[in-house]
Design an enzyme around this catalytic site. Structure first.
Site, mmCIF file in Angstrom:
data_model
loop_
_atom_site.group_PDB
_atom_site.id
_atom_site.type_symbol
_atom_site.label_atom_id
_atom_site.label_comp_id
_atom_site.label_asym_id
_atom_site.label_seq_id
_atom_site.Cartn_x
_atom_site.Cartn_y
_atom_site.Cartn_z
ATOM 1 N N LYS A 1 60.863 27.030 40.956
ATOM 2 C CA LYS A 1 61.112 28.012 41.879
ATOM 3 C C LYS A 1 62.115 29.109 42.625
ATOM 4 O O LYS A 1 63.114 28.128 42.485
ATOM 5 C CB LYS A 1 60.295 26.898 43.808
ATOM 6 C CG LYS A 1 61.719 26.055 43.888
ATOM 7 C CD LYS A 1 61.123 25.406 45.445
ATOM 8 C CE LYS A 1 62.540 24.108 45.425
ATOM 9 N NZ LYS A 1 62.281 23.459 46.815
ATOM 10 N N HIS B 1 68.987 20.041 30.778
ATOM 11 C CA HIS B 1 69.558 21.042 30.121
ATOM 12 C C HIS B 1 70.566 21.154 29.520
ATOM 13 O O HIS B 1 70.551 21.762 28.006
ATOM 14 C CB HIS B 1 68.911 22.362 30.741
ATOM 15 C CG HIS B 1 67.696 22.566 30.986
ATOM 16 N ND1 HIS B 1 66.466 21.864 32.466
ATOM 17 C CD2 HIS B 1 66.928 23.875 31.160
ATOM 18 C CE1 HIS B 1 65.132 22.687 32.058
ATOM 19 N NE2 HIS B 1 65.227 23.608 31.228
#
Length: 190
Positions: free
Chosen positions: A100, A35
């Site tokens: 999550k 990222h």
């Protein structure tokens, strides 16, 4: 319900908090280090190593595949670690993220602004999730090892909508429902 990736705006608009989905198509697997590089590329005016329009990123660092397998265990990574990078990727066209745990208020607002969605994969079910991954290919940042950027071909990948484009938050809904013993509910629909 079944949904194809990349996601269309129409498909995302039809999803609501608590919807259980089975995703087929292409996901991109990336964690923190990937990222950081993706956002650095955007900040420096370079193209991403994949088309971000409608793309869905799965926050995962899979284990190595055993002989005869496409991929090793592929459970979701905690999503808030990607919050500092999520908004530029949403602005570039990414329409779905899977991980999550909860997201920051800034990311939830950006999901509404860019008509994107956040889904949760089931933690503790990494081996089961891996069975829905039919192909895996490193497409960038191979030197990052398990954090390299992968293209995954999935069939019926299970996930639940946590944050929709209408401001809904499954985790907050769950807290409210369980705080009131007169209204127990799973919070899931579909």
């Amino acid at each position: 319900m079944k949904i194809s990736a990349p996601f269309t705006e129409e498909a995302v608009c039809n999803l609501k908090v608590g919807d259980a989905v089975e995703i087929s198509g292409t996901l991109y697997a990336a964690r923190d280090a990937a990222h950081k590089r993706l956002v650095s590329a955007l900040e420096n005016g370079h193209p991403l190593p994949f088309d971000p329009q409608g793309a869905v990123i799965y926050y995962v660092g899979p284990t190595p595949a055993k002989p005869g397998q496409v991929i090793g265990s592929a459970g979701p990574t905690t999503s808030y670690r990607m919050d500092p990078y999520a908004i530029p990727l949403l602005a570039a066209g990414v329409r779905g993220m899977i991980g999550k745990g909860g997201r920051s208020p800034e990311v939830k607002a950006a999901l509404q602004r860019y008509k994107a969605i956040y889904l949760a994969a089931i933690g503790g079910a990494a081996a089961l999730i891996a069975k829905t991954i039919k192909a895996a290919e490193v497409i960038a940042y191979e030197e990052l090892g398990p954090e390299a950027l992968l293209r995954l071909s999935v069939k019926d990948f299970p996930a639940v909508v946590v944050n929709d484009i209408y401001g809904g938050d499954l985790y907050e809904r769950g807290k409210q429902q369980w705080a009131s013993p007169s209204e127990p509910s799973s919070g899931l629909r579909g």
